[in-house]
Each structure stands twice: as C-alpha cells, then as structure tokens.
Enzyme design. Structure first.
Site, PDB file in Angstrom:
ATOM      1  N   ASP A  67       0.818  -1.217   0.000  1.00  0.00           N
ATOM      2  CA  ASP A  67       0.000   0.000   0.000  1.00  0.00           C
ATOM      3  C   ASP A  67       0.853   1.270   0.000  1.00  0.00           C
ATOM      4  OD1 ASP A  67       1.006  -0.409   2.554  1.00  0.00           O
ATOM      5  OD2 ASP A  67      -0.930  -0.744   3.483  1.00  0.00           O
ATOM      6  N   ASN A 136      -7.096  -2.606  14.309  1.00  0.00           N
ATOM      7  CA  ASN A 136      -8.507  -2.930  14.069  1.00  0.00           C
ATOM      8  C   ASN A 136      -8.663  -4.155  13.162  1.00  0.00           C
ATOM      9  OD1 ASN A 136      -7.707  -1.954  11.626  1.00  0.00           O
ATOM     10  ND2 ASN A 136      -9.122  -0.225  11.557  1.00  0.00           N
ATOM     11  N   HIS A 138      -6.919  -4.654  10.302  1.00  0.00           N
ATOM     12  CA  HIS A 138      -6.689  -4.438   8.873  1.00  0.00           C
ATOM     13  C   HIS A 138      -5.405  -5.114   8.405  1.00  0.00           C
ATOM     14  CE1 HIS A 138      -4.572  -0.324   9.701  1.00  0.00           C
ATOM     15  NE2 HIS A 138      -3.657  -1.154   9.280  1.00  0.00           N
ATOM     16  N   GLU A 143      -9.459  -1.924   5.369  1.00  0.00           N
ATOM     17  CA  GLU A 143     -10.073  -1.569   6.641  1.00  0.00           C
ATOM     18  C   GLU A 143     -11.334  -2.404   6.889  1.00  0.00           C
ATOM     19  OE1 GLU A 143      -8.441   0.145   8.672  1.00  0.00           O
ATOM     20  OE2 GLU A 143      -8.201   2.252   8.143  1.00  0.00           O
TER      21      GLU A 143
HETATM   22  C1  GLP Z   1      -0.246   0.337   8.578  1.00  0.00           C
HETATM   23  C2  GLP Z   1       0.070  -0.495   7.333  1.00  0.00           C
HETATM   24  C3  GLP Z   1      -0.152  -1.968   7.586  1.00  0.00           C
HETATM   25  C4  GLP Z   1       0.499  -2.373   8.884  1.00  0.00           C
HETATM   26  C5  GLP Z   1      -0.166  -1.637  10.012  1.00  0.00           C
HETATM   27  C6  GLP Z   1       0.317  -2.049  11.384  1.00  0.00           C
HETATM   28  O1  GLP Z   1      -1.571   0.701   8.668  1.00  0.00           O
HETATM   29  N1  GLP Z   1      -0.697  -0.088   6.223  1.00  0.00           N
HETATM   30  O2  GLP Z   1       0.368  -2.704   6.503  1.00  0.00           O
HETATM   31  O3  GLP Z   1       0.375  -3.757   9.074  1.00  0.00           O
HETATM   32  O4  GLP Z   1       0.119  -0.260   9.800  1.00  0.00           O
HETATM   33  O5  GLP Z   1       1.422  -1.312  11.746  1.00  0.00           O
HETATM   34  P1  GLP Z   1       2.397  -1.644  12.930  1.00  0.00           P
HETATM   35  O6  GLP Z   1       3.253  -2.748  12.462  1.00  0.00           O
HETATM   36  O7  GLP Z   1       3.167  -0.370  13.122  1.00  0.00           O
HETATM   37  O8  GLP Z   1       1.555  -1.991  14.101  1.00  0.00           O
END
Ligand code: GLP
Length: 242
Positions: A67, A136, A138, A143
C-alpha cells in the site's frame, strides 16, 4: 495456520527473517510482497545484516508492497516508498526497478489501482507475502468493512488507523485520509503468507481475527481460509490465546 510463538520483538524478527531468507535461497527470483509499519523494521534490519554477510542475494528478487498513502510523494518521509527505500532497498542489492509500490501521486484512483493490478499480474503473483496486523484487524490498508474488496482500491482510512499512524507525523492534520491498497483477493492469491505480530496491544485482535468468525469487519480473519499462513508473533501478542 501455523503459529510460532517467540520471546519478544527481536526474536520474532529473526525467526520471520529466516522464512524470507529461505524463500530467497530456494527461489532466487522470488516475488516478495512486502509491508510497512513498525512490525517489519526488525526483519528488514536482519535481512540487511544477512546481505552484508553475503548470506543473501536480492539481485533477482522482485518486491511488491501492499500500500501507499494517496497524495504523498516518494520524497515525503512518511510515504511508504521512502520507508522501504530507507529501511531496506537502499541497503541491499535489489534492482530498484523491480521494487513496486502504488503510486501515491497518481491523482486518478482508478488509474493508480488498475496500474498496480497490472503490475501484480505481470509479476506472475506473489510467492511470499509479509503482513502486519492493524489494531482494528486491517491488512495492508484493507479496513473493516461490509464486504471484501478484491483488487487494488482507494480506501478511506478509519479514525482508528489515522490515530494509530499519527505517531509518525508531526501533527494530526498531516496524516493522509486515503490510501491505495492491494485488495484481499490479491493478498489471498499469494502462495505463502507470513504474518508478524508484536505487543500486548494486538492480543485482543489476534484472538478475534484468527479464532473468531471470518468477516470483512475483521479483515485479517479471511486469512483463516488461506492454506499456507504462518504467524510469527511474540508472547505478548499471543497472551490471550490458551
Ligand atoms: C499500517 C500499514 C499496515 C500495517 C499496520 C500495522 O496501517 N498499512 O500494513 O500492518 O500499519 O502497523 P504496525 O506494524 O506499526 O503496528
């Protein structure tokens, strides 16, 4: 679904790096689906270390990221292109033109998404997809919703994601409200999935996503239907599982 419990973040990173290293060693021209966020940073450090030790060669690897924020340029320090360059690509011998991330600067969402789906198709699919887990539930930026989006799409980020990701920005209004993300079908088509999860804050969503009902309201729950998922998580993230 295989769950590997590790002691802490560093241990998780080393074990997960083993999987990626094995993939590249066994198939030097692997297509890796890569992720951003704080979870994979330790893995990327470990992969760089192994590259520097001449234990890994990325010269034939292709990478496709999940993304990108809509509207952020590659030079913007909060863009995922910048993240990937600074945390991994600039330190290994991957060919830069074989590293793909949705084009955050493409103003036309339909074009941005169609272009990315074409790249995915041209690469012949993903061999190993690395995923983190949002608070959440995702994955990528898919989402919680009433239905699963199949292909790459433009998403309105939820308040919970905007709040969670605001820690990387100077102020709340700088956090983008939209992103381009690979869809659930593209993720599910990956031949193997490696999911990394760290910290007690994720314990509740881990239980819900992998031991609760499969629903687009908890996007990661769809991974229960994939036949080759490995979760590498630290003991805090798994603390609510018996
Ligand atoms: C972002 C990314 C996700 C990632 C998520 C969790 O929203 N788009 O791909 O998995 O964050 O992030 P973290 O690893 O910092 O908890």
């Amino acid at each position: 679904m295989k769950i590997i419990k590790t002691e802490n973040y560093d241990h998780m990173s080393r074990i997960a790096a083993n999987y990626i290293a094995a993939q590249i060693t066994l198939k030097p021209d692997s297509v890796l689906g890569l992720a951003t966020g704080s979870s994979p940073i330790g893995i990327y450090k470990e992969l760089i270390r192994r590259y520097q030790a001449k234990d890994l060669d990325f010269s034939n690897v292709t990478s496709i990221n999940l993304d990108e924020y809509r509207g952020l340029s590659p030079e913007n320090e909060q863009s995922y292109r910048y993240f990937m360059d600074t945390n991994l690509f600039s330190h290994i011998n991957i060919q830069k033109n074989r590293t793909f991330i949705p084009n955050g600067l493409e103003p036309d969402p339909q074009k941005a998404c169609a272009d990315y789906d074409q790249i995915l198709e041209d690469c012949g699919g993903i061999d190993l997809q690395l995923l983190g887990l949002g608070n959440n539930g995702h994955i990528g930026f898919n989402e919680p919703a009433d239905y699963y989006e199949k292909g790459t799409h433009c998403v309105n980020l939820t308040q919970s994601t905007i709040d969670a990701n605001s820690r990387f920005f100077d102020s709340m209004d700088q956090v983008p409200r939209q992103a381009y993300t690979m869809g659930i079908q593209s993720i599910m088509k990956a031949r193997k999935i490696l999911l990394i999860i760290s910290g007690g804050k994720k314990a509740e969503i881990v239980k819900e996503a992998f031991f609760g009902p499969i629903t687009p309201k908890v996007p990661a729950s769809v991974l229960q239907l994939h036949n080759d998922v490995t979760i590498v998580a630290d003991s805090d993230a798994l603390s609510l599982l018996s």
